[in-house]
Design an enzyme around this catalytic site. Sequence first.
Site, mmCIF file in Angstrom:
data_model
loop_
_atom_site.group_PDB
_atom_site.id
_atom_site.type_symbol
_atom_site.label_atom_id
_atom_site.label_comp_id
_atom_site.label_asym_id
_atom_site.label_seq_id
_atom_site.Cartn_x
_atom_site.Cartn_y
_atom_site.Cartn_z
ATOM 1 N N GLU A 1 -16.873 -32.625 3.861
ATOM 2 C CA GLU A 1 -18.055 -32.916 4.658
ATOM 3 C C GLU A 1 -18.621 -31.683 5.338
ATOM 4 O O GLU A 1 -17.886 -30.790 5.746
ATOM 5 C CB GLU A 1 -17.728 -33.967 5.729
ATOM 6 C CG GLU A 1 -17.355 -35.303 5.140
ATOM 7 C CD GLU A 1 -17.137 -36.387 6.164
ATOM 8 O OE1 GLU A 1 -17.360 -37.553 5.812
ATOM 9 O OE2 GLU A 1 -16.739 -36.092 7.311
ATOM 10 N N CYS B 1 -17.719 -41.526 13.936
ATOM 11 C CA CYS B 1 -17.987 -40.663 12.771
ATOM 12 C C CYS B 1 -18.708 -41.488 11.724
ATOM 13 O O CYS B 1 -18.406 -42.661 11.542
ATOM 14 C CB CYS B 1 -16.691 -40.186 12.125
ATOM 15 S SG CYS B 1 -15.553 -39.346 13.200
#
Length: 188
Positions: free
Chosen positions: A129, A81
């Site tokens: 996000e 990530c």
Amino acid sequence: MKTNDGMNADPALDDTLILVDGLDREIGVATKWEAHAEGLLHRAFSVVLTREDAEGNAQLMLSQRAMGKYHSGGLWANSCCSHPRVGEAVVDAAYRRVQEELGCVASGLREIGAFAYRAEFADGLSEHEYDHVLVGRCVGEPSPDQSEVAAVRWVGYDELARELAEQPKHFAAWAPMVLSIALATLAR
């Protein structure tokens, strides 16, 4: 006012992140610290790497976040990530970060979905996000950067689905969403 004490272990504290609206349109920039301290929606990506085991069974790689991470240390997540840099395409950033974090090479990365989420953490920081989900193959054996990844493991699709259902607290906040999107695509 929040301080950055919780993120001191993160050498990328001053990285510039791309702020976006709910449709992933760029609206500005902020440091990694500002984005996570103020809960600003920013562009991110999550990579799921796959391989076949010796018997030809499909597997995907999970990564355990390093204990020193500013949140979710020790929890399991998808393979990699991160955040793209300003002017960097998401897929290019994904190839770069797989090599930096996992010490292996990704092949054939493609985006299979995206979603927005928000997660609050006990230290007052948050993740907000717009997360692009990518899948691809792993080339070579991983050799993770220990400041990012404590461990990696390979799991079969059915085993992962069971684990997500039975032990969701073992996973970082975004991981069930990312891994569900990946399983829905890969298990077809």
